[in-house]
Design a protein around this motif. Structure first.
Motif, PDB file in Angstrom:
ATOM      1  N   GLN A   1       0.856  -1.186   0.000  1.00 41.01           N
ATOM      2  CA  GLN A   1       0.000   0.000   0.000  1.00 41.01           C
ATOM      3  C   GLN A   1       0.892   1.237   0.000  1.00 41.01           C
ATOM      4  OE1 GLN A   1      -2.404   0.734   3.542  1.00 41.01           O
ATOM      5  NE2 GLN A   1      -4.034   1.538   2.243  1.00 41.01           N
TER       6      GLN A   1
ATOM      7  N   LYS B   1       1.782   5.191   0.347  1.00 39.11           N
ATOM      8  CA  LYS B   1       1.343   6.252   1.251  1.00 39.11           C
ATOM      9  C   LYS B   1       2.061   7.549   0.904  1.00 39.11           C
ATOM     10  CE  LYS B   1       0.344   3.082   4.973  1.00 39.11           C
ATOM     11  NZ  LYS B   1       0.033   3.081   6.370  1.00 39.11           N
ATOM     12  N   TYR B   2       1.399   8.661   1.205  1.00 34.00           N
ATOM     13  CA  TYR B   2       2.031   9.960   1.012  1.00 34.00           C
ATOM     14  C   TYR B   2       3.142  10.139   2.034  1.00 34.00           C
ATOM     15  CZ  TYR B   2      -2.050  11.139  -1.837  1.00 34.00           C
ATOM     16  OH  TYR B   2      -3.033  11.152  -2.782  1.00 34.00           O
TER      17      TYR B   2
ATOM     18  N   GLY C   1       1.674  10.352   5.598  1.00 27.47           N
ATOM     19  CA  GLY C   1       1.567   8.931   5.922  1.00 27.47           C
ATOM     20  C   GLY C   1       0.206   8.346   5.597  1.00 27.47           C
ATOM     21  N   ASP C   2      -0.681   9.179   5.024  1.00 21.91           N
ATOM     22  CA  ASP C   2      -2.011   8.694   4.646  1.00 21.91           C
ATOM     23  C   ASP C   2      -1.918   7.842   3.387  1.00 21.91           C
ATOM     24  OD1 ASP C   2      -3.203  10.091   6.731  1.00 21.91           O
ATOM     25  OD2 ASP C   2      -3.557  11.872   5.500  1.00 21.91           O
ATOM     26  N   PRO C   3      -2.804   6.835   3.254  1.00 21.11           N
ATOM     27  CA  PRO C   3      -2.791   5.998   2.052  1.00 21.11           C
ATOM     28  C   PRO C   3      -3.117   6.799   0.793  1.00 21.11           C
ATOM     29  CG  PRO C   3      -4.112   4.995   3.789  1.00 21.11           C
ATOM     30  CD  PRO C   3      -3.778   6.387   4.243  1.00 21.11           C
TER      31      PRO C   3
ATOM     32  N   TYR D   1       6.701   8.281  -2.834  1.00 19.65           N
ATOM     33  CA  TYR D   1       5.796   7.672  -1.872  1.00 19.65           C
ATOM     34  C   TYR D   1       6.547   6.807  -0.863  1.00 19.65           C
ATOM     35  CZ  TYR D   1       1.736   8.687  -4.896  1.00 19.65           C
ATOM     36  OH  TYR D   1       0.755   9.293  -5.637  1.00 19.65           O
TER      37      TYR D   1
ATOM     38  N   ASN E   1       4.002   0.550   2.389  1.00 19.93           N
ATOM     39  CA  ASN E   1       3.871  -0.421   3.465  1.00 19.93           C
ATOM     40  C   ASN E   1       3.748  -1.795   2.815  1.00 19.93           C
ATOM     41  OD1 ASN E   1       1.595  -1.880   5.474  1.00 19.93           O
ATOM     42  ND2 ASN E   1       3.390  -1.003   6.431  1.00 19.93           N
TER      43      ASN E   1
END
Length: 161
Positions: free
Chosen positions: A10, A12-13, A17-19, A84, A87
Motif C-alpha cells: 500500500q 502512502k504519502y 503517511g495517509d494511504p 511515496y 507499506n
C-alpha cells in the motif's frame, strides 16, 4: 513442507503517511480484488525482494519488481515521481479443504521509502530504502546546553568539598 508467502503493498504519502487512494495491491490472487485488514487490494504482478536487516536492526535496500506491462510501469513511475512511502505486509498463506489459498497471518509489516528505479520491456523496478534513510537530513539537530540539562561536572569526582 514449505511455507507459502504473499505480499500486500500500500503506497502512502510521505508528507502525511495517509494511504494514496487506489494504490493498494496484492500479488497472491491474480485477477481478484481482496480485502485484508479493512483495505481493498487489487491484483498486480510484482515481486518483493532484497529486503534484509543487520544484527543491529539496520535495514538494507529492497526492491519491488513488476512486469514490463503498462500498469506496472505506471505504478512504478508514480511511486518514484511522488516519492511515496510503501507499506509491505508479508503474509503466510494457508490452504483450505478445497486446496485454495487463504491468508493465515501477517508475518511482518514493513515501511519503506520509494527512492528510485526504472523500467524496460521486461520489468519495472522501484528501489526501496528505509524511511529513516530518506529523511535523515531532516531530523532536528538540537544542541544540549547548560540551560537544558543543568550544570555539567568539571571533574571526575562525584563528591564536593
Amino acid at each position: 513442507m514449505g511455507v507459502e508467502l504473499g505480499h500486500y503493498i500500500q503506497f502512502k504519502y510521505r508528507s502525511s503517511g495517509d494511504p494514496v487512494p487506489g494504490q493498494a495491491y496484492q500479488n497472491m490472487f491474480l485477477g481478484e480484488t481482496r480485502v485484508y485488514e479493512g483495505v481493498s487490494y487489487t491484483s498486480a504482478p510484482y515481486l518483493v525482494g532484497g529486503h534484509n536487516a543487520s544484527r543491529g536492526g539496520d535495514r538494507g535496500r529492497g526492491t519491488l519488481v513488476g512486469s514490463g506491462d503498462d500498469l506496472s510501469i505506471a505504478i512504478a513511475a508514480e511511486a518514484i515521481l511522488n516519492k511515496y512511502l510503501v507499506n509491505i505486509k508479508t503474509v503466510i498463506l494457508g490452504r483450505n479443504a478445497q486446496n485454495e489459498f487463504f491468508e493465515a497471518s501477517t508475518l511482518i509489516s514493513e515501511l519503506w521509502a520509494c527512492s528510485g528505479g526504472g523500467s524496460d520491456v521486461s520489468k519495472a523496478t522501484i528501489q526501496l530504502f528505509s524511511p529513516l534513510d530518506a529523511v535523515q537530513n531532516q531530523f532536528p539537530k538540537r544542541v544540549l546546553n547548560q540551560y537544558l540539562v543543568g550544570s555539567v561536572p568539571s571533574t571526575g569526582s562525584i563528591f564536593s568539598g
